[in-house]
Design an enzyme around this catalytic site. Structure first.
Site, PDB file in Angstrom:
ATOM      1  N   CYS A  96       2.864  36.575   9.449  1.00 40.03           N
ATOM      2  CA  CYS A  96       3.597  37.076  10.706  1.00 40.03           C
ATOM      3  C   CYS A  96       4.170  38.053  10.154  1.00 40.03           C
ATOM      4  CB  CYS A  96       5.191  36.014  10.715  1.00 40.03           C
ATOM      5  SG  CYS A  96       5.959  35.651   9.399  1.00 40.03           S
ATOM      6  N   HIS A 150       9.657  28.057  13.693  1.00 35.67           N
ATOM      7  CA  HIS A 150       9.747  29.827  14.660  1.00 35.67           C
ATOM      8  C   HIS A 150       8.407  29.913  15.212  1.00 35.67           C
ATOM      9  CE1 HIS A 150      10.268  33.217  14.246  1.00 35.67           C
ATOM     10  NE2 HIS A 150       9.606  34.511  13.439  1.00 35.67           N
ATOM     11  N   ARG A 204      18.503  33.798  16.802  1.00 38.61           N
ATOM     12  CA  ARG A 204      18.279  33.868  15.527  1.00 38.61           C
ATOM     13  C   ARG A 204      19.102  33.423  14.218  1.00 38.61           C
ATOM     14  NH1 ARG A 204      13.946  37.625  12.353  1.00 38.61           N
ATOM     15  NH2 ARG A 204      12.850  36.776  13.519  1.00 38.61           N
ATOM     16  N   ASP A 252       2.787  33.974   4.604  1.00 40.72           N
ATOM     17  CA  ASP A 252       4.189  34.343   4.435  1.00 40.72           C
ATOM     18  C   ASP A 252       4.848  34.855   3.144  1.00 40.72           C
ATOM     19  OD1 ASP A 252       6.579  35.038   5.963  1.00 40.72           O
ATOM     20  OD2 ASP A 252       7.086  33.159   6.714  1.00 40.72           O
ATOM     21  N   ARG A 260       3.335  38.961  19.645  1.00 40.17           N
ATOM     22  CA  ARG A 260       4.860  38.610  19.840  1.00 40.17           C
ATOM     23  C   ARG A 260       5.013  39.219  21.233  1.00 40.17           C
ATOM     24  NH1 ARG A 260       7.736  37.303  15.575  1.00 40.17           N
ATOM     25  NH2 ARG A 260       9.060  36.022  17.345  1.00 40.17           N
ATOM     26  N   GLN A 318       6.992  32.934  16.611  1.00 39.49           N
ATOM     27  CA  GLN A 318       5.531  33.354  15.810  1.00 39.49           C
ATOM     28  C   GLN A 318       4.230  32.653  16.193  1.00 39.49           C
ATOM     29  OE1 GLN A 318       6.150  36.177  13.513  1.00 39.49           O
ATOM     30  NE2 GLN A 318       3.649  35.520  13.948  1.00 39.49           N
TER      31      GLN A 318
HETATM   32  N1   CP Z   1       7.906  37.731  12.090  1.00 37.21           N
HETATM   33  C1   CP Z   1       8.820  38.181  12.817  1.00 37.21           C
HETATM   34  O1   CP Z   1       9.828  37.106  13.152  1.00 37.21           O
HETATM   35  O2   CP Z   1       9.788  39.800  12.188  1.00 37.21           O
HETATM   36  P1   CP Z   1      11.369  40.043  12.063  1.00 37.21           P
HETATM   37  O3   CP Z   1      11.956  39.244  11.162  1.00 37.21           O
HETATM   38  O4   CP Z   1      10.345  41.635  11.490  1.00 37.21           O
HETATM   39  O5   CP Z   1      11.463  39.635  13.953  1.00 37.21           O
HETATM   40  N1  NVA Z   2       9.972  33.111   6.523  1.00 36.72           N
HETATM   41  C1  NVA Z   2       9.809  34.098   7.211  1.00 36.72           C
HETATM   42  C2  NVA Z   2       9.797  34.250   7.882  1.00 36.72           C
HETATM   43  C3  NVA Z   2      10.649  35.674   8.158  1.00 36.72           C
HETATM   44  C4  NVA Z   2       9.876  36.550  10.364  1.00 36.72           C
HETATM   45  C5  NVA Z   2      12.089  33.701   6.643  1.00 36.72           C
HETATM   46  O1  NVA Z   2      12.412  33.319   7.461  1.00 36.72           O
HETATM   47  O2  NVA Z   2      13.016  34.659   6.390  1.00 36.72           O
END
Ligand code: CP
Ligand code: NVA
Length: 315
Positions: free
Chosen positions: A263, A133, A106, A224, A291, A136
């Protein structure tokens, strides 16, 4: 010459048959009490998970996925690694490739993920970048189909910032044959390159600035956060996105049996109201659970060199 590892970097990087096989495997893994024959990971497989940004769902669901598949996971906070002190991505990827069997990353810049994959001798999984992502959205398509049947030909309305999660929805629309309507303020709309890619793929993507027009008769309303991890322009975002809140009035424009997805984490009162989050059309907890199941299937696919049982692949 060693073959390229089976990376899971993005939905647009994979073909429909592979993605569908992964979803079928996810459904089979979810149904089964024990890991079904042919859906195991190699004995003792270990996943390293590198986080350069916070996480709740991704961290716990990947770790539990490896545990339930009979493998193990090592969680690495990038700040605690030499990566945080300037060791290069390439050197880190080469070293980890000698210890573990797959790497989940990540990170912010998408190029960092691509560089990691270029240097790794083992599969690399995208667990969110500023671009996309994909894990997701695999979970989201699984969730949609559990509640509403095949997603092909259906309409998903994305309300709000056209961010990394929205990008993966667009990729999925091209691969699974459904429509995505994106309603965003002009300054936070989808990338032109993404739209050009989608057009070239024959995907049905409709872009607008009117949330009500996007929601009309949709099968699914999805949103989101207005401020993603790493976004700086918080005040400008909040003010531009104010008309893009998903509330009961917006949900009422969609089909009567439409579902609401997010998400998570949600910022209740900003992009979505409590009434929608906790209302009868919300499937957000199933989405979060999925997930785990979707990522188990992704891990099985990655750790078995891109192979899944013929039954799953044949559908
Ligand atoms: N939806 C998602 O990726 O959540 P987190 O940021 O908690 O991993
Ligand atoms: N769009 C958000 C998703 C978090 C899971 C971010 O990138 O922070």
């Amino acid at each position: 010459m060693p073959s390229t590892p089976s990376h899971f970097l993005d939905i647009d990087a994979l073909d429909t048959r592979t993605l569908r096989a992964i979803l079928d495997a996810a459904a089979a893994l979810k149904k089964a009490r024990k890991v079904p024959k042919g859906l195991a990971v190699p004995k003792g497989a270990v996943l390293a998970m590198i986080f350069e940004k916070p996480s709740t769902r991704t961290r716990v669901s990947f770790e539990m996925a490896m545990h339930q598949l009979g493998g193990a996971a090592i969680v690495l906070n990038a700040q605690d690694m030499q990566l945080g002190r300037g060791e290069t991505i390439g050197d880190t990827a080469r070293v980890l490739s000698r210890y573990v069997d797959a790497i989940m990353l990540r990170t912010g810049p998408h190029q960092g993920l691509l560089d990691f994959a270029a240097y790794a001798d083992i599969p690399v999984i995208n667990a969110l970048t500023a671009r996309s992502h994909p894990c997701q959205i695999m979970a989201d398509v699984l969730t949609f189909e559990e509640h509403k049947g095949p997603i092909k030909g259906r309409v998903v309305a994305w309300i709000g910032d056209a961010n990394n999660v929205a990008t993966s929805w667009v990729h999925a629309a091209a691969r699974f044959g459904f429509t995505v309507r994106i309603a965003s303020p002009a300054d936070f709309g989808p990338d032109q390159d993404l739209l050009a890619w989608a057009r070239a793929e024959g995907a049905q993507i409709e872009v607008m600035e009117d949330a009500r027009a996007a929601a009309k008769d949709a099968d699914c309303i999805v949103t989101d956060t207005w401020v993603s991890m790493g976004d700086k322009d918080v005040a400008a975002r909040k003010s531009a996105l104010e008309p893009f809140r998903v509330d009961e009035a917006l949900m009422a424009l969609a089909k009567p049996d439409a579902i609401f997805m997010h998400c998570l984490p949600a910022h209740r009162g900003d992009e979505v109201t409590d009434a929608v989050m906790d209302g009868p059309q919300s499937v957000v907890w199933d989405e979060a659970e999925n997930r785990l199941h979707a990522q188990k299937a992704i891990l099985v696919w990655c750790l078995n060199k891109g192979r899944l049982p013929a039954r799953a692949a044949a559908k």
